[in-house]
Motif scaffolding. Structure first.
Motif, short mmCIF file in Angstrom:
data_model
loop_
_atom_site.label_atom_id
_atom_site.label_comp_id
_atom_site.label_asym_id
_atom_site.label_seq_id
_atom_site.Cartn_x
_atom_site.Cartn_y
_atom_site.Cartn_z
N ASN A 10 0.85 -1.19 0.00
CA ASN A 10 0.00 0.00 0.00
C ASN A 10 0.88 1.24 0.00
OD1 ASN A 10 -2.89 -1.05 0.50
ND2 ASN A 10 -1.72 -2.06 2.12
N GLY A 11 0.33 2.35 -0.52
CA GLY A 11 1.04 3.61 -0.45
C GLY A 11 1.25 4.27 -1.80
N ARG A 12 1.23 5.59 -1.79
CA ARG A 12 1.65 6.44 -2.90
C ARG A 12 2.38 7.63 -2.28
NH1 ARG A 12 0.02 2.47 -4.88
NH2 ARG A 12 -1.31 2.18 -6.74
N ARG A 13 3.24 8.29 -3.02
CA ARG A 13 4.07 9.33 -2.43
C ARG A 13 3.27 10.40 -1.71
NH1 ARG A 13 8.95 10.33 -6.84
NH2 ARG A 13 10.42 8.86 -5.89
N SER A 14 2.23 10.91 -2.35
CA SER A 14 1.47 11.99 -1.72
C SER A 14 0.80 11.52 -0.44
CB SER A 14 0.42 12.54 -2.70
OG SER A 14 -0.48 11.52 -3.09
N ALA A 15 0.23 10.32 -0.47
CA ALA A 15 -0.43 9.77 0.72
C ALA A 15 0.59 9.47 1.81
CB ALA A 15 -1.21 8.51 0.35
N ASN A 16 1.75 8.98 1.42
CA ASN A 16 2.80 8.68 2.39
C ASN A 16 3.24 9.94 3.13
OD1 ASN A 16 2.65 6.13 1.26
ND2 ASN A 16 4.60 6.27 0.18
N GLU A 17 3.39 11.03 2.38
CA GLU A 17 3.83 12.29 2.99
C GLU A 17 2.83 12.76 4.04
OE1 GLU A 17 4.35 14.98 -0.22
OE2 GLU A 17 6.19 14.02 -0.97
N LYS A 18 1.55 12.69 3.72
CA LYS A 18 0.52 13.12 4.66
C LYS A 18 0.50 12.22 5.89
CE LYS A 18 -2.50 15.05 1.07
NZ LYS A 18 -3.80 14.90 0.36
N LEU A 19 0.61 10.92 5.67
CA LEU A 19 0.58 9.97 6.78
C LEU A 19 1.76 10.17 7.71
CD1 LEU A 19 -0.53 7.50 8.25
CD2 LEU A 19 0.57 6.04 6.54
N ILE A 20 2.97 10.24 7.15
CA ILE A 20 4.16 10.39 7.99
C ILE A 20 4.15 11.73 8.72
CG2 ILE A 20 6.67 10.63 7.98
CD1 ILE A 20 5.77 7.75 7.75
N ALA A 21 3.74 12.78 8.05
CA ALA A 21 3.69 14.10 8.70
C ALA A 21 2.75 14.06 9.90
CB ALA A 21 3.24 15.17 7.70
N ALA A 22 1.61 13.42 9.73
CA ALA A 22 0.65 13.31 10.84
C ALA A 22 1.22 12.46 11.98
CB ALA A 22 -0.66 12.73 10.34
N LEU A 23 1.93 11.40 11.64
CA LEU A 23 2.50 10.53 12.68
C LEU A 23 3.61 11.26 13.44
CD1 LEU A 23 2.77 7.04 10.91
CD2 LEU A 23 0.97 7.90 12.41
#
Length: 260
Positions: A13-26
């Motif tokens: 799972n994952g795409r660059r834009s979604a990964n950026e949002k997820l990691i930033a929130a974490l």
């Protein structure tokens, strides 16, 4: 006291834009939660390791690979990545023997054992996944199956090597199904696994080694699961793709560590 570990297995799972949002929130959420009592590791698909390494730089989040080759030397192994390559990419962790690797890709006990050795020789910390199918549980083979998986993977390792291993109990029937072992069922198997480790490396090692639960951990059940004395955190699948849910799981683990 064993330090808790909460690990995010993103699977495929994952795409660059979604990964950026997820990691930033974490990153923001973990800092606010003051979750330093817990080790937090993210296992993204290999193609995103470099991106995620940059995203987690300076944070408490560590990086891991979802799989590793059993081959330790560079060579003609198309599609494979060695433990040394993952170290070079900034990983400190690797998953070994996940039930999906065993069932879908035919990884045998010998392959799992070889991958454990390759990871440890390269100074990666492996998370060894073990667990039974529903048929095996219902057939009374749970203890035999799980014990055999633990012994096969660890029997050739020295005690210092064993001390760097994390075990993840993942009842196969609970992965991605929405089902989960009750806290009491999970505790029973974790206690049994710890006894197997004691038989291999002694009671002192058994009390130090971390054993985490990997069967559909969610924000709703994490608190009760982590309250069990032999459960030292979680290997989280689907819930790790939602920042709010994964942060809640991390907080539950940190809260339990504080109660300790």
């Amino acid at each position: 006291m064993r330090k808790a570990l909460v690990a995010a297995n993103w699977k495929m799972n994952g795409r660059r834009s979604a990964n950026e949002k997820l990691i930033a929130a974490l990153v923001a959420g973990l800092d606010q939660a003051k979750a330093g009592a817990v080790d937090v590791v993210v296992f993204p698909p290999a193609v995103y390791l470099a991106d995620v390494r940059q995203m987690v730089s300076g944070s408490m989040i560590e990086l891991g690979a979802q799989n590793v080759s059993l081959e330790s030397l560079d060579g003609a192994f198309t599609g494979e990545c060695s433990a040394q390559m993952f170290c070079d990419a900034g990983c400190g962790w690797v998953l070994v023997g996940h039930s999906e690797r065993r069932a879908m890709f035919g990884e045998t006990e010998d392959v799992v054992a070889a991958k454990m050795r390759a990871a440890l020789d390269a100074d990666l910390s492996p998370v060894l996944c073990v667990g039974e199918t529903l048929e095996q549980r219902q057939g009374g083979a749970l203890e035999q199956v799980v014990s055999s998986q633990v012994v096969s993977a660890l029997s050739s390792l020295s005690v210092p090597m064993l001390s760097r291993v994390v075990l993840a109990y993942e009842p196969v029937w609970a992965i991605g199904s929405g089902l989960t072992a009750s806290p009491e069922q999970a505790q029973e198997v974790h206690e049994m696994i710890r006894a197997v480790v004691a038989g291999m490396g002694g009671e002192e090692l058994a009390q130090k080694i971390r054993i985490v639960y990997g069967g559909s951990v969610s924000a709703a059940n994490a608190e009760l699961i982590f309250a069990q004395p032999d459960i030292d955190g979680g290997l989280v699948g689907g819930a790790s793709l939602k920042a709010e849910d994964f942060l809640a799981i991390c907080r539950a683990s940190a809260d339990q560590a504080a109660v300790g």
